[in-house]
Scaffold this motif. Structure first.
Motif, PDB file in Angstrom:
ATOM      1  N   HIS A 106     -48.452  25.585 -18.064  1.00  0.00           N
ATOM      2  CA  HIS A 106     -47.105  25.634 -17.495  1.00  0.00           C
ATOM      3  C   HIS A 106     -47.116  25.883 -15.991  1.00  0.00           C
ATOM      4  N   LEU A 107     -48.249  26.283 -15.433  1.00  0.00           N
ATOM      5  CA  LEU A 107     -48.334  26.504 -13.988  1.00  0.00           C
ATOM      6  C   LEU A 107     -48.644  25.204 -13.265  1.00  0.00           C
ATOM      7  N   LEU A 108     -48.152  25.080 -12.071  1.00  0.00           N
ATOM      8  CA  LEU A 108     -48.266  23.856 -11.278  1.00  0.00           C
ATOM      9  C   LEU A 108     -49.202  24.112 -10.102  1.00  0.00           C
ATOM     10  N   LYS A 109     -50.175  23.234  -9.919  1.00  0.00           N
ATOM     11  CA  LYS A 109     -51.097  23.380  -8.797  1.00  0.00           C
ATOM     12  C   LYS A 109     -50.433  22.791  -7.556  1.00  0.00           C
ATOM     13  N   VAL A 110     -50.342  23.605  -6.482  1.00  0.00           N
ATOM     14  CA  VAL A 110     -49.700  23.162  -5.253  1.00  0.00           C
ATOM     15  C   VAL A 110     -50.673  23.106  -4.082  1.00  0.00           C
ATOM     16  N   HIS A 111     -51.835  23.697  -4.270  1.00  0.00           N
ATOM     17  CA  HIS A 111     -52.833  23.796  -3.211  1.00  0.00           C
ATOM     18  C   HIS A 111     -54.153  24.098  -3.898  1.00  0.00           C
ATOM     19  N   ARG A 112     -55.248  23.923  -3.205  1.00  0.00           N
ATOM     20  CA  ARG A 112     -56.529  24.209  -3.850  1.00  0.00           C
ATOM     21  C   ARG A 112     -56.702  25.690  -4.156  1.00  0.00           C
ATOM     22  N   ALA A 119     -40.607  27.696 -12.483  1.00  0.00           N
ATOM     23  CA  ALA A 119     -39.333  28.370 -12.738  1.00  0.00           C
ATOM     24  C   ALA A 119     -38.922  29.283 -11.592  1.00  0.00           C
ATOM     25  N   PHE A 120     -39.849  29.665 -10.729  1.00  0.00           N
ATOM     26  CA  PHE A 120     -39.558  30.577  -9.629  1.00  0.00           C
ATOM     27  C   PHE A 120     -39.349  29.874  -8.295  1.00  0.00           C
ATOM     28  N   ILE A 121     -39.317  28.548  -8.272  1.00  0.00           N
ATOM     29  CA  ILE A 121     -39.144  27.818  -7.017  1.00  0.00           C
ATOM     30  C   ILE A 121     -37.708  27.982  -6.513  1.00  0.00           C
ATOM     31  N   ILE A 122     -37.585  28.390  -5.253  1.00  0.00           N
ATOM     32  CA  ILE A 122     -36.276  28.457  -4.591  1.00  0.00           C
ATOM     33  C   ILE A 122     -36.077  27.210  -3.742  1.00  0.00           C
ATOM     34  N   SER A 123     -37.081  26.879  -2.923  1.00  0.00           N
ATOM     35  CA  SER A 123     -36.948  25.705  -2.068  1.00  0.00           C
ATOM     36  C   SER A 123     -38.317  25.132  -1.732  1.00  0.00           C
ATOM     37  N   VAL A 124     -38.321  23.813  -1.475  1.00  0.00           N
ATOM     38  CA  VAL A 124     -39.499  23.101  -0.995  1.00  0.00           C
ATOM     39  C   VAL A 124     -39.142  22.575   0.378  1.00  0.00           C
ATOM     40  N   GLU A 125     -39.966  22.906   1.369  1.00  0.00           N
ATOM     41  CA  GLU A 125     -39.641  22.546   2.746  1.00  0.00           C
ATOM     42  C   GLU A 125     -40.761  21.718   3.355  1.00  0.00           C
ATOM     43  N   GLY A 126     -40.410  21.004   4.400  1.00  0.00           N
ATOM     44  CA  GLY A 126     -41.384  20.216   5.132  1.00  0.00           C
ATOM     45  C   GLY A 126     -41.586  18.848   4.522  1.00  0.00           C
ATOM     46  N   ASN A 127     -42.720  18.254   4.865  1.00  0.00           N
ATOM     47  CA  ASN A 127     -43.059  16.942   4.329  1.00  0.00           C
ATOM     48  C   ASN A 127     -44.484  17.015   3.783  1.00  0.00           C
ATOM     49  N   ALA A 128     -45.016  15.870   3.414  1.00  0.00           N
ATOM     50  CA  ALA A 128     -46.348  15.844   2.806  1.00  0.00           C
ATOM     51  C   ALA A 128     -47.427  16.339   3.762  1.00  0.00           C
ATOM     52  N   GLN A 129     -47.222  16.183   5.054  1.00  0.00           N
ATOM     53  CA  GLN A 129     -48.224  16.625   6.029  1.00  0.00           C
ATOM     54  C   GLN A 129     -48.241  18.142   6.210  1.00  0.00           C
ATOM     55  N   LYS A 130     -47.054  18.740   6.178  1.00  0.00           N
ATOM     56  CA  LYS A 130     -46.974  20.186   6.380  1.00  0.00           C
ATOM     57  C   LYS A 130     -45.870  20.746   5.491  1.00  0.00           C
ATOM     58  N   TYR A 148     -50.450  17.379  -3.526  1.00  0.00           N
ATOM     59  CA  TYR A 148     -49.547  17.862  -4.571  1.00  0.00           C
ATOM     60  C   TYR A 148     -48.082  17.884  -4.155  1.00  0.00           C
ATOM     61  N   PHE A 149     -47.766  17.492  -2.933  1.00  0.00           N
ATOM     62  CA  PHE A 149     -46.408  17.622  -2.422  1.00  0.00           C
ATOM     63  C   PHE A 149     -45.385  16.846  -3.261  1.00  0.00           C
ATOM     64  N   ASP A 150     -45.694  15.606  -3.610  1.00  0.00           N
ATOM     65  CA  ASP A 150     -44.723  14.778  -4.375  1.00  0.00           C
ATOM     66  C   ASP A 150     -44.454  15.365  -5.748  1.00  0.00           C
ATOM     67  N   SER A 151     -45.493  15.832  -6.442  1.00  0.00           N
ATOM     68  CA  SER A 151     -45.284  16.389  -7.775  1.00  0.00           C
ATOM     69  C   SER A 151     -44.483  17.694  -7.711  1.00  0.00           C
ATOM     70  N   VAL A 152     -44.677  18.475  -6.655  1.00  0.00           N
ATOM     71  CA  VAL A 152     -43.911  19.718  -6.477  1.00  0.00           C
ATOM     72  C   VAL A 152     -42.449  19.389  -6.210  1.00  0.00           C
ATOM     73  N   LYS A 153     -42.215  18.401  -5.373  1.00  0.00           N
ATOM     74  CA  LYS A 153     -40.846  17.984  -5.042  1.00  0.00           C
ATOM     75  C   LYS A 153     -40.116  17.493  -6.292  1.00  0.00           C
ATOM     76  N   ILE A 154     -40.809  16.719  -7.115  1.00  0.00           N
ATOM     77  CA  ILE A 154     -40.207  16.206  -8.349  1.00  0.00           C
ATOM     78  C   ILE A 154     -39.889  17.333  -9.315  1.00  0.00           C
ATOM     79  N   SER A 155     -40.810  18.282  -9.488  1.00  0.00           N
ATOM     80  CA  SER A 155     -40.564  19.392 -10.430  1.00  0.00           C
ATOM     81  C   SER A 155     -39.463  20.303  -9.922  1.00  0.00           C
ATOM     82  N   PHE A 156     -39.277  20.409  -8.596  1.00  0.00           N
ATOM     83  CA  PHE A 156     -38.199  21.225  -8.047  1.00  0.00           C
ATOM     84  C   PHE A 156     -36.834  20.579  -8.310  1.00  0.00           C
ATOM     85  N   MET A 157     -36.765  19.261  -8.243  1.00  0.00           N
ATOM     86  CA  MET A 157     -35.497  18.564  -8.432  1.00  0.00           C
ATOM     87  C   MET A 157     -35.073  18.531  -9.891  1.00  0.00           C
ATOM     88  N   ASN A 158     -36.010  18.696 -10.818  1.00  0.00           N
ATOM     89  CA  ASN A 158     -35.659  18.665 -12.253  1.00  0.00           C
ATOM     90  C   ASN A 158     -35.140  19.966 -12.746  1.00  0.00           C
TER      91      ASN A 158
END
Length: 158
Positions: A106-112, A119-130, A148-158
């Protein structure tokens, strides 16, 4: 007489020490072996508790799966940040991030170095570069790698 002495000696040495060595080897295999899962899951009252075991096998940690906010890897250790009544708590155990990620789906990898609970995401900021992510109960923003930026953005919007 010599033959009976030899039979008694043989029974004592081989059978006695054989039993002791067998019991000792079973104990050592259980203690140092890789037979046990690092994380055991069980359900109580519709809430899934997990037992996270360290690679040292002496240390374990029990927490509700949905209370884990994020996990941060630092060398051979992982910092598990979770929510309790007092607020955000931290537990350090010796384990690898990849080992925990295979067990905690159930945990999402966002960085190495980071796993987060979506469930605890408040906001995703920036773009794929930063990119960065802001979580409930966490003051600092966590980095999001471009992989992992695109997958994080998608899971935040759902």
């Amino acid at each position: 007489m010599i033959f009976s002495f030899f039979i008694e000696w043989f029974r004592f040495v081989f059978l006695g020490f054989g039993i002791i060595l067998s019991v000792l080897s079973i104990f050592l295999r259980r203690y140092y072996g890789k037979e046990e899962q690092e994380i055991k899951k069980y359900k109580t009252n519709d809430q899934e508790k997990i037992v996270v075991k360290s690679t040292l096998k002496k240390e374990s940690f029990t927490v509700l799966a949905e209370d884990i906010v994020y996990i941060k890897s630092e060398d051979n250790y992982v910092n598990i940040y979770y929510v309790e009544e007092e607020g955000l708590q931290k537990k350090i155990i010796r384990n690898t991030l990849s080992s925990l990620h295979t067990q905690l789906h159930h945990l999402l990898k966002v960085h190495r170095s980071y796993l987060i609970n979506p469930a605890f995401i408040i906001s995703v900021e920036g773009n794929a570069q930063k990119g960065s992510i802001h979580l409930k109960f966490v003051e600092e923003k966590l980095p999001v790698s471009k992989t992992y930026f695109d997958s994080v953005k998608i899971s935040f919007m759902n």
